[in-house]
Design a protein around this motif. Sequence first.
Motif, PDB file in Angstrom:
ATOM      1  N   MET A   1       0.763   3.695   1.851  1.00 43.27           N
ATOM      2  CA  MET A   1       1.099   4.219   3.176  1.00 43.27           C
ATOM      3  C   MET A   1       2.309   3.546   3.814  1.00 43.27           C
ATOM      4  SD  MET A   1       0.171   1.501   5.113  1.00 43.27           S
ATOM      5  CE  MET A   1       0.040   2.112   6.778  1.00 43.27           C
TER       6      MET A   1
ATOM      7  N   ASP B   1      -5.056   8.526   4.777  1.00 44.30           N
ATOM      8  CA  ASP B   1      -4.302   7.651   3.874  1.00 44.30           C
ATOM      9  C   ASP B   1      -5.263   7.192   2.796  1.00 44.30           C
ATOM     10  OD1 ASP B   1      -3.103   5.399   2.652  1.00 44.30           O
ATOM     11  OD2 ASP B   1      -3.760   4.101   4.308  1.00 44.30           O
TER      12      ASP B   1
ATOM     13  N   ASN C   1     -10.075   4.216  -1.888  1.00 49.25           N
ATOM     14  CA  ASN C   1     -10.285   3.941  -0.472  1.00 49.25           C
ATOM     15  C   ASN C   1      -9.686   5.068   0.362  1.00 49.25           C
ATOM     16  OD1 ASN C   1     -10.760   2.739   1.965  1.00 49.25           O
ATOM     17  ND2 ASN C   1      -9.150   1.178   1.776  1.00 49.25           N
TER      18      ASN C   1
ATOM     19  N   VAL D   1      -8.746   6.087   3.962  1.00 47.93           N
ATOM     20  CA  VAL D   1      -8.589   5.490   5.290  1.00 47.93           C
ATOM     21  C   VAL D   1      -8.274   6.588   6.301  1.00 47.93           C
ATOM     22  CG1 VAL D   1      -7.383   3.741   6.667  1.00 47.93           C
ATOM     23  CG2 VAL D   1      -7.649   3.414   4.207  1.00 47.93           C
TER      24      VAL D   1
ATOM     25  N   ARG E   1       0.584  -7.366  -4.244  1.00 42.33           N
ATOM     26  CA  ARG E   1      -0.262  -8.033  -3.244  1.00 42.33           C
ATOM     27  C   ARG E   1      -0.347  -9.518  -3.554  1.00 42.33           C
ATOM     28  NH1 ARG E   1      -5.147  -3.798  -1.563  1.00 42.33           N
ATOM     29  NH2 ARG E   1      -3.744  -2.378  -0.495  1.00 42.33           N
TER      30      ARG E   1
ATOM     31  N   TRP F   1      -9.643  -0.683   7.590  1.00 43.15           N
ATOM     32  CA  TRP F   1      -8.485  -1.084   6.786  1.00 43.15           C
ATOM     33  C   TRP F   1      -7.241  -1.313   7.648  1.00 43.15           C
ATOM     34  CZ3 TRP F   1      -3.500   0.071   5.366  1.00 43.15           C
ATOM     35  CH2 TRP F   1      -3.023  -0.621   4.237  1.00 43.15           C
TER      36      TRP F   1
ATOM     37  N   ALA G   1       0.852  -1.191   0.000  1.00 48.90           N
ATOM     38  CA  ALA G   1       0.000   0.000   0.000  1.00 48.90           C
ATOM     39  C   ALA G   1       0.886   1.238   0.000  1.00 48.90           C
ATOM     40  CB  ALA G   1      -0.891   0.023   1.236  1.00 48.90           C
TER      41      ALA G   1
END
Length: 971
Positions: free
Chosen positions: A42, A235, A212, A214, A68, A171, A40
């Motif tokens: 982040m 994030d 997404n 977060v 992933r 998440w 990710a």
Amino acid sequence: MTSSEIRNSFLKYFEERGHTIISSSPVVPYDDPTLLFANAGMNQFKDVFLGNGKRSYKRVADTQKCIRVSGKHNDLEEVGRDTYHHTFFEMLGNWSFGDPSAPDGIGRAGYYKKEAITWAWELLTKVWGLPKDRLWATVYNDDQEAEQYWKTLTDIDQSHVLRFGEKDNFWEMGETGPCGPCSEIHIDRTPAGNATSEMVNAGIPEVMEIWNLVFIQYNRDETGKLTPLPSKHVDTGMGFERVCAVLQNKSSNYDTDVFSPIIKKISEFTHKSYNGGMRSAIDNSQFEFDTSMRVIADHVRTLTFAIGDGALPSNEGRGYVLRRILRRAARFGRNLGMHEPFIYQLVPALVETMSYIFPEIKSNQEHIQKVIKGEEESFNVTLENGLKIFEEIVSRAKALDSKTISGDDTFKLYDTFGFPFDLTQLMAQERQLKVDSSRFEELMEEQRDRARLTRETKVFVQDNLGIESTDSKFVGYDQFQCDSWVIEHKRHPMDGDFEYSVRDSIPSKLFVRGISEYVVFDTTPFYAQAGGQVADIGEIEILNTGNVIKVSDVFKTSKSAIVHVIPPSSEIGMGMKVRIRVDQFRRLSIMRNHSATHLLHNALRRILGTHVHQAGSLVAPDYLRFDFAHFAKLSDQELADIEALVNEKIKENIPRTPGLNNIPFEDAKKLGALMFFGDKYGERVNVIQFGDFSTEFCGGTHVNNTGEIGYFKIRSEGSVASGVRRIEAVTNDYALELLKIQDKSYFERLDYAFNQFDETLQLKSELADASGGKSSLAHNSLGGYEQRLNDLKQIRSIPNEASQELKSWFDQIKSRNQIMEELILQIAETKKSMEKELGRFRLQSLSGSMDDLTASAISIGNIKLVAAIVSAASIDELKNLGDSLRAKLGSGVGLLACVIEDKVQLVCVVTDDLVAAKKIEAGKVVGAIAKLVGGGGGGRPHMATAGGKDVEKLDEALAQTKSIVESLLRK
Ligand code: SER
């Protein structure tokens, strides 16, 4: 919009809103052991979220390379089967760090839910013009704040804001780490735009998550507990390939310009067209082709970016994941009729379209292609072998009317033939067979136990001898000998064999044969085996009895006591004063080999590339072994270049930088010491540095100047595991030894080896005499050498017909030559050690006779004069004797002579007082005598050597010494 325009407009949008635009972090997260790959955007800010790190900005945006395929986020199985999951993808993201009320130095505050939601909506609907009625937003169950912002700050259809639970809207990056509630944006891609709320988060491709947001608030620790973070953060992550499909109005990510150049290449190579549709629309075989092409297009991206960032396929961890991905791609390649390596040839298409944003794949392109090609080749070999075995297994199962492939067979395929388990499963499925996977798992577990057993038992035994000492003082970095005393001495708990019951988790009991005793000294020069460097051997002299005990091994306990292994019933006890000596010649050879290993490592990195890193090493006295990650066999040219570079560095005689022992880790890092992912370093470390060529963390023992290594020669190069190569090399005396036999035939080598062995036997008896039985080396049984030499002798003569037999004869010779080389090196080691020992003992006894010589010196005024013939075995020995005479003379001149190999050798020594008063020079004395025996020589004023050929004139010449000295003194 093209994909690059889409990426740019995202970054530009956030740049205009005060975000710093940065580069993606590497997809291989070297500094985070909780992750195999960046999963990710982040990840690179984890330290900031946890409050451990700071950045100069509070708002930031980028496009992050993500993979992933393992752990919490694993999309591997979906890839190719659908049109919107990938193992590698780009994540567009924007972040805010910390409290909105605390602006950063340049006036930009952090932000939170309000801004994150407003901007996301604005970018999607105003900048990119997505139809509002096709967008859905989800929020975490009790996140009323986010829900309110969606409903009041945006013009989203109010019924399109849905609540979900933890599974969808909380998440987490992994099992541990920063996490928080999130709010996702989904897009309705049904033809009529009539998706219902049930279709959101239902795994339906037509209703797909694209972004997404977060709200990072917590950290989850190893026990699963959530702790609020010091500050709250934003994030966000948007699937780049998905948004490209949406904006380019394609039903599949693979139809966008991100993938089409690669798909086109695959089509070209395989001569198959890509239809791109899904199963319902097309026939089955076309669907399989399309799936295969998608899998390959996806996987080549993962491989390219991971290898480009330094990862390599291997048998464990991250490397194993990559290997599986490559094998999966290659397997799907076979569905397309591709049996030869071709995936590596897709890399250029990727480089062409992506390197403007990720230049690292261009600069590493050649390396990436080589690695992929090498893996494809080795997989082909594995596959061919495995397929044959698999067919045998299947027909056996069929004969027995069984519908199952046994776990034992599956394990054998995997363990012995390297055939991937998932492949066995897949192929079994294709034949309507099942695999007994629970038995397979059981066998895997047993194998893991066995590995643990061998690794742990040795440590277990060592730690259960009951040795209590801690922290022995090691002085072996600059001493080979020291006086010390026994602080601990352990015998075996029982006489005879004994048994330890090993920890419960390890099934078998350990049975230890052979009896030894163990001693710890207050201080020791003995190096315990560590970091690849073998333990020293040597001896202990009990000072009050003169008894000598052999040390055969040395190890360190977990409490850092250095334990010396000695034979049973040794007469040694607590508190005894001892003089302990390591086998110096052997240790010097080890030091040469250890330093040579560092030079080799750096030469490899320079010649093959910086992907090379150590995967294991052994530093012994007679040779060194170095395993390293590299994908291909080394060419003769590469080997020659490596050897030449190491020898060049030896010739440069580079001094080892002093003062780098036991320095703080941070200082070592600043020196740029080579550090590898996964290695653990203490707070204080030793660094070994040779100029700017080599800087490594290392606790081993090393030469002071590279010149001491003498010469470096590679003995062999081969593979230990796929992706790991092994080089064996020798230095100095051992290199010369190999040069001597280099051009010899098998039988000539054998003669040479026997010859060396005979000389060693001879030395052994000389050593026994000279030491009065006190040298531990003189007790070495050389029977093992003899046995092996006799084995090597047992080979029948060369078959004369050109047949299979002839080939096997040559194969046999080849492998025996290898064994012989090793044997020759070992004999050389023993022989050299004995020579050195012999020298030491002879010197001891000869120095004793220097007392007698001094006593019988004649006088010239106040000056003593000694002139004598001694029986030294070498010029070095003669010089040593000269030194010892000089020390004993007080004030005077000494002249010693001996005959070595039918030549006269002379050494003259003059004491310091006479040198200082400029009364006489050793060189002049020795020169005048040498003239009388038909030779010449010279040296420094206090010691000089000379040689002459007329042995028969020696006595006469020595008789002249007095008058020569008198005449020189008078001047
Ligand atoms: N970290 C979140 C994700 O990966 C948002 O960037 O989905």
